[in-house]
Design a protein around this motif. Structure first.
Motif, PDB file in Angstrom:
ATOM      1  N   VAL A   1     -87.664  47.336  54.867  1.00  0.00           N
ATOM      2  CA  VAL A   1     -86.987  46.044  54.737  1.00  0.00           C
ATOM      3  C   VAL A   1     -87.493  45.442  53.431  1.00  0.00           C
ATOM      4  O   VAL A   1     -88.692  45.267  53.253  1.00  0.00           O
ATOM      5  N   ARG A   2     -86.572  45.169  52.517  1.00  0.00           N
ATOM      6  CA  ARG A   2     -86.985  44.688  51.201  1.00  0.00           C
ATOM      7  C   ARG A   2     -86.173  43.464  50.799  1.00  0.00           C
ATOM      8  O   ARG A   2     -85.221  43.089  51.492  1.00  0.00           O
ATOM      9  N   THR A   3     -86.525  42.876  49.684  1.00  0.00           N
ATOM     10  CA  THR A   3     -85.700  41.807  49.126  1.00  0.00           C
ATOM     11  C   THR A   3     -85.548  42.027  47.626  1.00  0.00           C
ATOM     12  O   THR A   3     -86.386  42.673  46.982  1.00  0.00           O
ATOM     13  N   TRP A   4     -84.444  41.508  47.113  1.00  0.00           N
ATOM     14  CA  TRP A   4     -84.285  41.397  45.667  1.00  0.00           C
ATOM     15  C   TRP A   4     -83.628  40.039  45.452  1.00  0.00           C
ATOM     16  O   TRP A   4     -82.445  39.868  45.810  1.00  0.00           O
ATOM     17  N   GLY A   5     -84.387  39.099  44.925  1.00  0.00           N
ATOM     18  CA  GLY A   5     -83.836  37.770  44.755  1.00  0.00           C
ATOM     19  C   GLY A   5     -83.365  37.221  46.091  1.00  0.00           C
ATOM     20  O   GLY A   5     -84.131  37.168  47.059  1.00  0.00           O
ATOM     21  N   LYS A   6     -82.094  36.881  46.167  1.00  0.00           N
ATOM     22  CA  LYS A   6     -81.548  36.308  47.398  1.00  0.00           C
ATOM     23  C   LYS A   6     -80.958  37.380  48.312  1.00  0.00           C
ATOM     24  O   LYS A   6     -80.323  37.054  49.305  1.00  0.00           O
ATOM     25  N   HIS A   7     -81.164  38.639  47.980  1.00  0.00           N
ATOM     26  CA  HIS A   7     -80.640  39.722  48.810  1.00  0.00           C
ATOM     27  C   HIS A   7     -81.711  40.220  49.775  1.00  0.00           C
ATOM     28  O   HIS A   7     -82.843  40.476  49.372  1.00  0.00           O
ATOM     29  N   LEU A   8     -81.321  40.388  51.022  1.00  0.00           N
ATOM     30  CA  LEU A   8     -82.189  41.019  52.012  1.00  0.00           C
ATOM     31  C   LEU A   8     -81.671  42.437  52.202  1.00  0.00           C
ATOM     32  O   LEU A   8     -80.468  42.639  52.402  1.00  0.00           O
ATOM     33  N   LEU A   9     -82.571  43.411  52.116  1.00  0.00           N
ATOM     34  CA  LEU A   9     -82.145  44.806  52.091  1.00  0.00           C
ATOM     35  C   LEU A   9     -82.734  45.594  53.259  1.00  0.00           C
ATOM     36  O   LEU A   9     -83.958  45.683  53.394  1.00  0.00           O
ATOM     37  N   LEU A  10     -81.855  46.107  54.096  1.00  0.00           N
ATOM     38  CA  LEU A  10     -82.308  46.987  55.169  1.00  0.00           C
ATOM     39  C   LEU A  10     -82.051  48.407  54.682  1.00  0.00           C
ATOM     40  O   LEU A  10     -80.903  48.853  54.584  1.00  0.00           O
ATOM     41  N   CYS A  11     -83.126  49.098  54.374  1.00  0.00           N
ATOM     42  CA  CYS A  11     -83.007  50.427  53.779  1.00  0.00           C
ATOM     43  C   CYS A  11     -82.988  51.489  54.867  1.00  0.00           C
ATOM     44  O   CYS A  11     -83.902  51.573  55.686  1.00  0.00           O
ATOM     45  N   LEU A  12     -81.935  52.285  54.849  1.00  0.00           N
ATOM     46  CA  LEU A  12     -81.759  53.383  55.794  1.00  0.00           C
ATOM     47  C   LEU A  12     -81.870  54.679  55.004  1.00  0.00           C
ATOM     48  O   LEU A  12     -81.914  54.646  53.773  1.00  0.00           O
ATOM     49  N   PRO A  13     -81.907  55.828  55.676  1.00  0.00           N
ATOM     50  CA  PRO A  13     -82.122  57.078  54.935  1.00  0.00           C
ATOM     51  C   PRO A  13     -81.088  57.354  53.843  1.00  0.00           C
ATOM     52  O   PRO A  13     -81.446  57.829  52.771  1.00  0.00           O
ATOM     53  N   THR A  14     -79.823  57.049  54.106  1.00  0.00           N
ATOM     54  CA  THR A  14     -78.807  57.418  53.107  1.00  0.00           C
ATOM     55  C   THR A  14     -78.053  56.238  52.508  1.00  0.00           C
ATOM     56  O   THR A  14     -77.215  56.410  51.638  1.00  0.00           O
ATOM     57  N   GLU A  15     -78.333  55.022  53.001  1.00  0.00           N
ATOM     58  CA  GLU A  15     -77.679  53.835  52.444  1.00  0.00           C
ATOM     59  C   GLU A  15     -78.529  52.608  52.730  1.00  0.00           C
ATOM     60  O   GLU A  15     -79.503  52.675  53.486  1.00  0.00           O
ATOM     61  N   THR A  16     -78.136  51.503  52.118  1.00  0.00           N
ATOM     62  CA  THR A  16     -78.853  50.250  52.343  1.00  0.00           C
ATOM     63  C   THR A  16     -77.855  49.178  52.751  1.00  0.00           C
ATOM     64  O   THR A  16     -76.764  49.091  52.187  1.00  0.00           O
ATOM     65  N   LEU A  17     -78.242  48.388  53.758  1.00  0.00           N
ATOM     66  CA  LEU A  17     -77.410  47.240  54.138  1.00  0.00           C
ATOM     67  C   LEU A  17     -77.898  46.042  53.340  1.00  0.00           C
ATOM     68  O   LEU A  17     -79.051  45.641  53.458  1.00  0.00           O
ATOM     69  N   ARG A  18     -77.006  45.508  52.525  1.00  0.00           N
ATOM     70  CA  ARG A  18     -77.349  44.348  51.712  1.00  0.00           C
ATOM     71  C   ARG A  18     -76.835  43.086  52.387  1.00  0.00           C
ATOM     72  O   ARG A  18     -75.630  42.923  52.564  1.00  0.00           O
TER      73      ARG A  18
END
Length: 246
Positions: free
Chosen positions: A45-62
């Motif tokens: 689980v990451r962030t970039w600025g105002k984006h919350l990123l759920l990182c999965l093996p082959t894609e990321t939910l932004r």
DNA sequence: CTAAATGTTAAGCC
DNA sequence: GGGCTTAACATTTA
């Protein structure tokens, strides 16, 4: 919710509960392909600025919360029609409301310049300076809101940073003395961390010195409220102590 | 009750 | 395409 520090708080709350968990089911009215990630693991689980990123093996939910987005862990707290995405994991559910959700296939590093995130370890003030030099005719009020340069900075942070460094919002980048430019870049990050600390203590509003204020506490003169620059966002400033460089 | 706001994107136009 | 304007989204607070 919306500014960078609030997204970081969300990330810090979500990570311990959901990192490493498999998504057993997904629902909600987000226009995304949910079958793609059912049975996939949330590897980070990451962030970039105002984006919350759920990182999965082959894609990321932004997840982008825009103005009114919110999330909840385990309890469905809003109207069904505002439920964009519900992720069901073993023992825990994650709800996202009124936000924009996008699937980013492949390696997340291909999408984001981590050096631009004011709250990131990777934040690079020199890179910000270089980008600012490329937009000499922009006003500082617009530059601060530019997510390519200051990812995570929002309108509150903008107003507070400019007040803190005694800088008029309509100053053009090319007219900034080198020292002021340095201050602008330094304080964009510094204030964001102050925002983070105060937000966690629920004392953020109490610490506002400019945003929504009517009087300057330094010189007691009335604040100007103006929709400045090309971004036309609410800007609160003191004409007396925030210097306009020409 | 109405208006405005911590934000971004897409469509339309010149 | 560039650059600008407008609408769309939709909740909470003053």
């Amino acid at each position: 919710m919306p500014e960078g520090p609030s997204i970081l708080i969300a990330q810090q709350a979500i990570t311990p509960v959901f990192k490493g968990k498999k998504i057993l089911n997904a629902s909600g009215n987000a226009k995304i392909e949910m079958v793609e990630f059912i049975n996939e693991k949330i590897i980070d689980v990451r962030t970039w600025g105002k984006h919350l990123l759920l990182c999965l093996p082959t894609e990321t939910l932004r997840i982008h919360f825009l103005m009114f987005g919110s999330y909840s862990i385990d309890k469905h707290i809003k109207l069904d029609r505002s439920l964009r995405l519900k992720l069901e994991c073993k023992e825990h559910d994650l709800y996202f409301y009124t936000c924009s959700i996008k699937q980013l296939p492949g390696d997340i590093n291909e999408y984001y310049d981590w050096k631009a995130d004011v709250l990131s370890k990777a934040w690079d003030p020199k890179a910000a300076r270089k980008k600012l030099k490329l937009i000499p005719n922009e006003m500082v009020c617009d530059a601060l809101l530019n997510q390519e340069i200051f990812a995570g900075v929002g309108n509150i942070i903008k107003n507070e940073v400019l007040y803190r460094i005694f800088l008029h919002p309509e100053t053009k980048i090319k007219n900034l003395p080198a020292r002021k430019l340095t201050e602008l870049i330094t304080q964009a990050r510094e204030y964001s961390f102050d925002f983070l600390k105060w937000k966690k203590e629920f004392t953020l509003k109490k610490h506002w010195l400019a945003h929504t204020k009517r009087t300057c506490l330094r010189c007691n003169l009335p604040f100007i409220k103006k929709y400045c620059g090309k971004t036309q966002r609410r800007t609160f400033f003191c004409k007396n102590c925030q210097l306009l460089y020409k």
